[in-house]
Design an enzyme around this catalytic site. Structure first.
Site, short mmCIF file in Angstrom:
data_model
loop_
_atom_site.label_atom_id
_atom_site.label_comp_id
_atom_site.label_asym_id
_atom_site.label_seq_id
_atom_site.Cartn_x
_atom_site.Cartn_y
_atom_site.Cartn_z
N ASN A 1 -36.21 9.57 -82.29
CA ASN A 1 -37.67 9.65 -82.17
C ASN A 1 -38.13 8.55 -81.22
O ASN A 1 -38.19 7.39 -81.59
CB ASN A 1 -38.30 9.46 -83.57
CG ASN A 1 -39.82 9.39 -83.52
OD1 ASN A 1 -40.43 9.75 -82.51
ND2 ASN A 1 -40.41 8.92 -84.61
N HIS B 1 -44.50 12.40 -90.13
CA HIS B 1 -44.02 11.03 -89.93
C HIS B 1 -45.04 10.06 -90.52
O HIS B 1 -46.25 10.30 -90.46
CB HIS B 1 -43.84 10.77 -88.42
CG HIS B 1 -43.08 9.50 -88.16
ND1 HIS B 1 -43.69 8.26 -88.22
CD2 HIS B 1 -41.78 9.27 -87.89
CE1 HIS B 1 -42.78 7.34 -87.97
NE2 HIS B 1 -41.61 7.92 -87.78
N GLY C 1 -39.26 0.36 -88.33
CA GLY C 1 -39.61 -0.59 -87.27
C GLY C 1 -39.70 -2.03 -87.75
O GLY C 1 -40.21 -2.89 -87.05
N LYS D 1 -40.96 8.04 -80.06
CA LYS D 1 -42.37 7.65 -80.30
C LYS D 1 -43.12 7.60 -78.95
O LYS D 1 -42.81 8.36 -78.04
CB LYS D 1 -42.44 6.31 -81.03
CG LYS D 1 -41.58 6.29 -82.28
CD LYS D 1 -41.91 5.17 -83.19
CE LYS D 1 -40.86 5.06 -84.26
NZ LYS D 1 -41.24 4.20 -85.37
N SER E 1 -35.09 1.56 -89.50
CA SER E 1 -34.26 0.48 -88.95
C SER E 1 -32.76 0.78 -89.04
O SER E 1 -31.94 -0.11 -89.23
CB SER E 1 -34.58 -0.85 -89.66
OG SER E 1 -35.94 -1.20 -89.41
N GLU F 1 -46.20 7.39 -89.50
CA GLU F 1 -47.22 6.90 -88.56
C GLU F 1 -48.34 7.92 -88.41
O GLU F 1 -49.50 7.57 -88.25
CB GLU F 1 -46.56 6.56 -87.20
CG GLU F 1 -45.73 5.27 -87.33
CD GLU F 1 -44.53 5.19 -86.40
OE1 GLU F 1 -44.46 5.94 -85.43
OE2 GLU F 1 -43.65 4.34 -86.69
N GLU G 1 -37.67 8.43 -95.05
CA GLU G 1 -37.96 7.22 -94.28
C GLU G 1 -38.84 6.28 -95.10
O GLU G 1 -40.07 6.44 -95.10
CB GLU G 1 -38.69 7.59 -92.99
CG GLU G 1 -37.93 8.54 -92.11
CD GLU G 1 -38.32 8.39 -90.66
OE1 GLU G 1 -37.46 8.04 -89.86
OE2 GLU G 1 -39.50 8.59 -90.32
C1 PEP Z 1 -38.87 6.34 -87.12
O1 PEP Z 1 -39.89 6.08 -86.54
O2 PEP Z 1 -38.67 7.50 -87.51
C2 PEP Z 1 -37.91 5.25 -87.37
C3 PEP Z 1 -36.97 5.45 -88.24
O3 PEP Z 1 -38.10 4.09 -86.65
P1 PEP Z 1 -37.12 2.83 -86.59
O4 PEP Z 1 -35.70 3.37 -86.49
O5 PEP Z 1 -37.54 2.06 -85.40
O6 PEP Z 1 -37.30 2.08 -87.89
#
Ligand code: PEP
Length: 253
Positions: A9, A97, A175, A11, A215, A99, A169
């Site tokens: 992803n 997601h 992040g 983003k 992460s 976000e 997630e």
């Molecule tokens: C994501 O945005 O789906 C995600 C897992 O981000 P990150 O790997 O940066 O934590």
């Protein structure tokens, strides 16, 4: 059959020429992998989807979008429909997601509508779920995830549900550099599979790919993916460097 999947992803990152470079680098990395044990999906920003679908013809990855409209078509300025994504040849799309839930008011009902639009256009939804830190601290993570999944997905019939990919997630891990432990990931993934089994039976549950996101990186992917109910990852930050992403892709035993 349940598949191992690693989805990147991106983003809201990269300018066009940087996106082009990243896909080329990734293609070089994929070329060097002898025994690819996972399906690779790139989810770039909308303006780079066509670049990626074109390049995917000569490589080993599929392409997904990061979001879709809950509406079919019409006067929704700025929105992108599932039919438009289908017309570009996309196979996947992320929905729900954290976000989008946090900054764009994406509720479980909206996620359910988006999922319906995608399925009507033969695109597999990658449906995100996960608790925020205060919910985990209050030991509410299972209730939260159960509610997200049942409200957004359990209106589907078994055949439709068979097209769904789930991404667990935990929001506190996205992040932040703070990853769920392999035990925490396995515990939640097994829980998710158990509620799918309650709703649709063992075969559908066994066949559903459940990805971990938060992460996940080249260092911790192997330990996370070694768990029986973790079928790969949805990768944010670490998908922006081809070599890091490639290391994650080869983290399956
Ligand atoms: C994501 O945005 O789906 C995600 C897992 O981000 P990150 O790997 O940066 O934590």
């Amino acid at each position: 059959m349940r598949r191992n999947i690693v989805a990147g992803n991106w983003k809201m990152n990269k300018r066009f020429e940087e996106a082009n470079e990243l896909v080329n680098d990734l293609m070089d990395c994929l070329e060097k992998i002898d025994d690819l044990k996972a399906e690779v999906i790139l989810c770039p920003p909308f303006p780079y989807l066509e670049l990626c679908t074109d390049m995917s013809q000569e490589s080993y990855f599929a392409v997904g979008a990061q979001d879709v409209s809950e509406h079919e078509s019409g006067a929704y300025t700025g929105e992108i429909s599932a039919s438009m994504l289908e017309s570009l040849g996309l196979d996947y799309c992320i929905v729900g997601h954290s976000e989008r839930r946090a900054y764009h008011h994406e509720t479980n009902a909206v996620v359910a509508n988006k999922v319906k639009q995608l399925l009507a256009n033969k695109i597999s939804p990658i449906v995100c779920c996960g608790e925020v830190l205060s919910e985990r601290e209050a030991d509410k993570q299972f209730d939260v995830v159960r509610e997200q999944i049942s409200e957004s997905l359990f209106g589907l019939n078994a055949e439709e549900f068979g097209k769904i990919i789930i991404a667990y997630e935990p929001v506190w891990a996205i992040g932040t550099g703070k990853t769920a432990t392999p035990e925490q990931a396995q515990e939640m993934h097994a829980f998710i599979r158990s509620i799918i089994k309650e709703q649709y039976g063992a075969e559908v549950a066994d066949n559903t790919s459940i990805l971990y996101g938060g992460s996940c990186n080249a260092k911790n992917a192997e330990e996370l993916f070694a768990n029986p109910d973790v079928d790969g990852g949805l990768i944010g930050g670490a998908s922006l460097k081809a070599e890091d992403f490639a290391k994650i892709i080869i983290s399956f035993k």
